[in-house]
Design an enzyme around this catalytic site. Structure first.
Site, PDB file in Angstrom:
ATOM      1  N   GLY A  42       6.850   5.058   7.956  1.00  0.00           N
ATOM      2  CA  GLY A  42       6.028   6.260   7.954  1.00  0.00           C
ATOM      3  C   GLY A  42       6.175   6.994   9.270  1.00  0.00           C
TER       4      GLY A  42
ATOM      5  N   GLU B  45       9.262  16.704  14.228  1.00  0.00           N
ATOM      6  CA  GLU B  45       9.773  16.395  12.891  1.00  0.00           C
ATOM      7  C   GLU B  45       9.089  17.298  11.869  1.00  0.00           C
ATOM      8  OE1 GLU B  45       8.720  12.596  11.105  1.00  0.00           O
ATOM      9  OE2 GLU B  45      10.805  12.349  10.484  1.00  0.00           O
TER      10      GLU B  45
ATOM     11  N   LYS C  63       0.881  -1.172   0.000  1.00  0.00           N
ATOM     12  CA  LYS C  63       0.000   0.000   0.000  1.00  0.00           C
ATOM     13  C   LYS C  63       0.918   1.221   0.000  1.00  0.00           C
ATOM     14  CE  LYS C  63      -1.845   3.132   1.618  1.00  0.00           C
ATOM     15  NZ  LYS C  63      -1.767   4.533   1.096  1.00  0.00           N
TER      16      LYS C  63
ATOM     17  N   THR D  44       5.559   8.391  13.146  1.00  0.00           N
ATOM     18  CA  THR D  44       5.381   7.761  14.456  1.00  0.00           C
ATOM     19  C   THR D  44       3.900   7.707  14.817  1.00  0.00           C
ATOM     20  OG1 THR D  44       7.594   8.385  15.148  1.00  0.00           O
ATOM     21  CG2 THR D  44       5.993   8.003  16.911  1.00  0.00           C
TER      22      THR D  44
ATOM     23  N   GLU E 243       9.354   1.420  10.939  1.00  0.00           N
ATOM     24  CA  GLU E 243      10.457   2.376  10.696  1.00  0.00           C
ATOM     25  C   GLU E 243       9.835   3.759  10.671  1.00  0.00           C
ATOM     26  OE1 GLU E 243      13.553   1.502  10.636  1.00  0.00           O
ATOM     27  OE2 GLU E 243      13.338  -0.672  10.465  1.00  0.00           O
TER      28      GLU E 243
ATOM     29  N   CYS F 286      13.852  10.437   6.571  1.00  0.00           N
ATOM     30  CA  CYS F 286      13.562  10.091   7.972  1.00  0.00           C
ATOM     31  C   CYS F 286      14.722  10.399   8.902  1.00  0.00           C
ATOM     32  CB  CYS F 286      13.178   8.622   8.061  1.00  0.00           C
ATOM     33  SG  CYS F 286      14.364   7.538   7.258  1.00  0.00           S
TER      34      CYS F 286
ATOM     35  N   GLY G   9       2.363   4.971  13.000  1.00  0.00           N
ATOM     36  CA  GLY G   9       2.921   3.746  13.584  1.00  0.00           C
ATOM     37  C   GLY G   9       2.099   3.275  14.778  1.00  0.00           C
TER      38      GLY G   9
HETATM   39  P1  NAP Z   1       2.426   8.598   7.141  1.00  0.00           P
HETATM   40  O1  NAP Z   1       1.432   9.665   7.041  1.00  0.00           O
HETATM   41  O2  NAP Z   1       2.593   7.872   8.416  1.00  0.00           O
HETATM   42  O3  NAP Z   1       2.119   7.588   5.947  1.00  0.00           O
HETATM   43  C1  NAP Z   1       2.884   6.434   5.705  1.00  0.00           C
HETATM   44  C2  NAP Z   1       2.018   5.399   5.007  1.00  0.00           C
HETATM   45  O4  NAP Z   1       0.979   4.980   5.905  1.00  0.00           O
HETATM   46  C3  NAP Z   1       1.315   5.914   3.769  1.00  0.00           C
HETATM   47  O5  NAP Z   1       1.212   4.886   2.816  1.00  0.00           O
HETATM   48  C4  NAP Z   1      -0.063   6.278   4.318  1.00  0.00           C
HETATM   49  O6  NAP Z   1      -1.045   6.313   3.315  1.00  0.00           O
HETATM   50  C5  NAP Z   1      -0.287   5.142   5.288  1.00  0.00           C
HETATM   51  N1  NAP Z   1      -1.271   5.391   6.344  1.00  0.00           N
HETATM   52  C6  NAP Z   1      -1.730   6.573   6.818  1.00  0.00           C
HETATM   53  N2  NAP Z   1      -2.623   6.370   7.804  1.00  0.00           N
HETATM   54  C7  NAP Z   1      -2.758   5.027   7.954  1.00  0.00           C
HETATM   55  C8  NAP Z   1      -3.515   4.194   8.815  1.00  0.00           C
HETATM   56  N3  NAP Z   1      -4.328   4.686   9.728  1.00  0.00           N
HETATM   57  N4  NAP Z   1      -3.372   2.859   8.700  1.00  0.00           N
HETATM   58  C9  NAP Z   1      -2.538   2.327   7.797  1.00  0.00           C
HETATM   59  N5  NAP Z   1      -1.792   3.061   6.944  1.00  0.00           N
HETATM   60  C10 NAP Z   1      -1.888   4.399   7.029  1.00  0.00           C
HETATM   61  O7  NAP Z   1       3.875   9.139   6.791  1.00  0.00           O
HETATM   62  P2  NAP Z   1       4.255  10.116   5.599  1.00  0.00           P
HETATM   63  O8  NAP Z   1       3.892  11.485   6.006  1.00  0.00           O
HETATM   64  O9  NAP Z   1       3.763   9.566   4.317  1.00  0.00           O
HETATM   65  O10 NAP Z   1       5.837   9.922   5.569  1.00  0.00           O
HETATM   66  C11 NAP Z   1       6.687  10.674   6.320  1.00  0.00           C
HETATM   67  C12 NAP Z   1       7.073   9.949   7.606  1.00  0.00           C
HETATM   68  O11 NAP Z   1       7.727   8.724   7.307  1.00  0.00           O
HETATM   69  C13 NAP Z   1       8.059  10.732   8.421  1.00  0.00           C
HETATM   70  O12 NAP Z   1       7.695  10.675   9.771  1.00  0.00           O
HETATM   71  C14 NAP Z   1       9.371   9.997   8.192  1.00  0.00           C
HETATM   72  O13 NAP Z   1      10.319  10.168   9.196  1.00  0.00           O
HETATM   73  C15 NAP Z   1       8.915   8.599   8.075  1.00  0.00           C
HETATM   74  N6  NAP Z   1       9.922   7.772   7.385  1.00  0.00           N
HETATM   75  C16 NAP Z   1      10.633   6.854   8.115  1.00  0.00           C
HETATM   76  C17 NAP Z   1      11.607   6.081   7.496  1.00  0.00           C
HETATM   77  C18 NAP Z   1      12.405   5.080   8.292  1.00  0.00           C
HETATM   78  O14 NAP Z   1      13.006   4.199   7.681  1.00  0.00           O
HETATM   79  N7  NAP Z   1      12.457   5.187   9.605  1.00  0.00           N
HETATM   80  C19 NAP Z   1      11.852   6.226   6.117  1.00  0.00           C
HETATM   81  C20 NAP Z   1      11.104   7.172   5.417  1.00  0.00           C
HETATM   82  C21 NAP Z   1      10.133   7.933   6.059  1.00  0.00           C
HETATM   83  P3  NAP Z   1      -1.483   7.749   2.685  1.00  0.00           P
HETATM   84  O15 NAP Z   1      -0.259   8.556   2.524  1.00  0.00           O
HETATM   85  O16 NAP Z   1      -2.102   7.344   1.399  1.00  0.00           O
HETATM   86  O17 NAP Z   1      -2.444   8.329   3.659  1.00  0.00           O
END
Ligand code: NAP
Ligand code: MG
Length: 495
Positions: A242, A398, A189, A244, A264, A298, A247
């Site tokens: 994604g 962040e 997804k 925290t 992650e 990240c 998560g």
């Molecule tokens: P996000 O909002 O948490 O989204 C990540 C993924 O989760 C997307 O595919 C999102 O779909 C999906 N999602 C959202 N709500 C969900 C739910 N309730 N249940 C299941 N899935 C759900 O994160 P983002 O804003 O896209 O990405 C940025 C974040 O990722 C930052 O915090 C960054 O630090 C972190 N990150 C961490 C790493 C690592 O390896 N530690 C690497 C890269 C990024 P939609 O976007 O379609 O809503």
């Protein structure tokens, strides 16, 4: 400039309506609904993605389950390895198309997408090597009698891969590569803001010979398709990358069937520069530790601790370096910073810039949107705040944009205390010529990765992970592969 009017990207986008990819085929949403996906460089709709719901996730998970129990389960390690090598070669052959698609979809400059090519191919090859590494052990025992004891390993089953928009072309391989290496199957997804390279990769996997149903993609919203996958009783493991905050939702959603989790998550990583460092390396190193991918990384080193005696001079050099960076059209090969992913992300980053000013941080450079010919996109200047205190909002939360908070310190103990005063623990770095300082920081920084006189360098065989609220599980290395395997102990009575 890259010519995007040339095939094959233009072929893939000729019909902007993109369906799910399930069981080796394009499948429209059962609801018939779609969500718009934008080109962040101009704000225009690039594709209309299928809006996945629980029903679509059901179909994809069923396909993944059938594949898991079907012929795929009889692939030998050697066959999986040979397949991963074919996948590697096909991805290499089609890399320019994939990279351009990623640049259009999420705004990474072509120089960046071209730059990660070798690394991504190395990740695929690493997983090819790991097909031979899904081994248990024969362990001697002290049981009375004639017993033989051993452990064996087996694939966990169907893995849900939920990944963010900041680099799906690459980040999908942590799930897809490990699934192919271990004999698992996957339902991906991707983020609604950047799904195209994941869809195109799934199509290429079929061309490489991966059996239908082994890798499926359901697109749509996180709150719908993502949440349905995270709570699905037919999914054995979730590999999530994604925020925290999301998560935490995944942990709750996974409780129903006790899914295995790899999380992650976010970061607010400290990057510590001592006065004795090689500043010719530390200045560009610290700048690009944040400005790469327009700050949407990240482990970006967003809290830049600089020893007070060089704080002012360092900020001056950092600002000068920042001014050499070109912000602009991601398809221009001389550009280093593309746009942010979305209007929402732009608003979010701009609001942190304004909070920084209000809380008393000094804006040393940047802080504005980039207008003119770029006004239709989500562009922002590389931004540097100096004299930040670690308690300010911009040093605690962040931002996920090109914003550096420079925080002065006086002693190594103080630097360490401040560096660890965060709820995150993804990465950290130290720039110094002193072995003593280096050793103290290497042991003292509470984070999954510490870089010394470099930043953001990751070998797939070593990997990275998080302390504290940056998540758990490990990406890369043998531990990553272990996460896709069940361990079983076997006890044989020889009498
Ligand atoms: P996000 O909002 O948490 O989204 C990540 C993924 O989760 C997307 O595919 C999102 O779909 C999906 N999602 C959202 N709500 C969900 C739910 N309730 N249940 C299941 N899935 C759900 O994160 P983002 O804003 O896209 O990405 C940025 C974040 O990722 C930052 O915090 C960054 O630090 C972190 N990150 C961490 C790493 C690592 O390896 N530690 C690497 C890269 C990024 P939609 O976007 O379609 O809503
Ligand atoms: Mg997009």
């Amino acid at each position: 400039m890259n010519d995007i009017s040339k095939p094959p990207v233009v072929n893939f986008l000729a019909n902007p309506e993109k369906d799910h990819f399930i069981d080796g085929q394009w499948k429209p949403s059962l609801s018939g609904e779609r969500v718009d996906s934008f080109n962040p460089a101009n704000g225009r709709v690039l594709a209309k993605l299928a809006r996945g719901t629980k029903d679509d996730v059901d179909v994809a998970v069923a396909a993944a389950r059938r594949a898991f129990e079907g012929p795929w389960s009889r692939f030998t390690p050697h066959q999986r390895q040979a397949l991963l090598i074919k996948v590697h070669d096909l991805i290499e052959k089609n890399y320019d198309e994939l990279a351009l698609l990623e640049s259009l979809d999420m705004g990474a400059p072509v120089a960046r997408t071209a730059g990660v090519k070798n690394w991504m191919l190395q990740v695929i090859m690493y997983f090819a090597s790991q097909t031979m590494n899904c081994n248990g052990q024969t362990i001697q025992n002290s049981l009375p009698g004639n017993f033989t004891t051993m452990t064996i390993q087996a694939p966990v089953g169907v893995v849900g891969g939920i990944i963010p928009w900041n680099g799906p072309l690459m980040s999908q391989w942590w799930v897809v590569g490990a699934a192919l290496a271990t004999g698992c199957t996957a339902v991906m997804k991707p983020a609604e803001d950047a799904s195209l390279t994941v869809l195109r990769t799934a199509e290429l996997l079929i061309e490489a010979g991966v059996p239908p149903g082994v890798v499926n993609v359901v697109t749509g919203l996180g709150s719908e398709a993502g949440a349905a996958l995270a709570s699905h009783p037919g999914v054995d493991r979730i590999a999530f990358t994604g925020s925290t905050q999301t998560g935490r939702e995944i942990i709750k959603a996974s409780a129903g069937n006790m899914k295995r989790l790899q999380l992650e998550l976010g970061g607010k990583s400290p990057d510590i520069v001592f006065a004795d460092a090689d500043l010719d390396k530390a200045v560009p190193g610290a700048a690009m530790a944040v400005f790469s991918n327009t700050g949407q990384v990240c482990y970006a080193g967003t809290r830049l601790f600089v020893e007070r005696s060089i704080h002012e001079a360092f900020v001056e050099r950092l600002v000068a370096f920042g001014k050499t960076l070109k912000v602009g059209d991601p398809l221009d090969p001389t550009v280093q910073l593309g746009p942010l992913i979305s209007q929402r992300q732009l608003d979010r980053v701009m609001s942190y810039v304004s909070i920084g000013g209000k809380e008393g941080a000094q804006l040393a450079s940047g802080g504005g949107r980039v207008g003119g010919a770029l006004a239709g996109g989500y562009f922002i200047e590389p931004t540097i705040f100096s004299n930040v205190s670690n308690s300010m909002t911009i040093a605690r939360e962040e931002i996920f944009g090109p914003v550096i908070s420079v925080i002065p310190f006086d002693t190594a103990d103080e630097a360490l205390r401040l560096a660890n005063d965060t709820e995150y623990g993804l990465g950290g770095a130290v720039w110094t010529r002193s072995v003593n300082t280096m050793t103290k920081m290497m042991h003292g920084i509470k984070a999954g990765t510490v870089w010394v006189n470099c930043y953001g360098v990751v070998d797939p065989a070593v990997g990275f992970g998080g302390y504290k609220q940056s998540g758990y599980g490990w990406k890369g290395g043998p531990q990553h592969v272990d996460g896709f395997l069940y361990q079983k102990s076997v006890c044989i009575n020889g009498d």
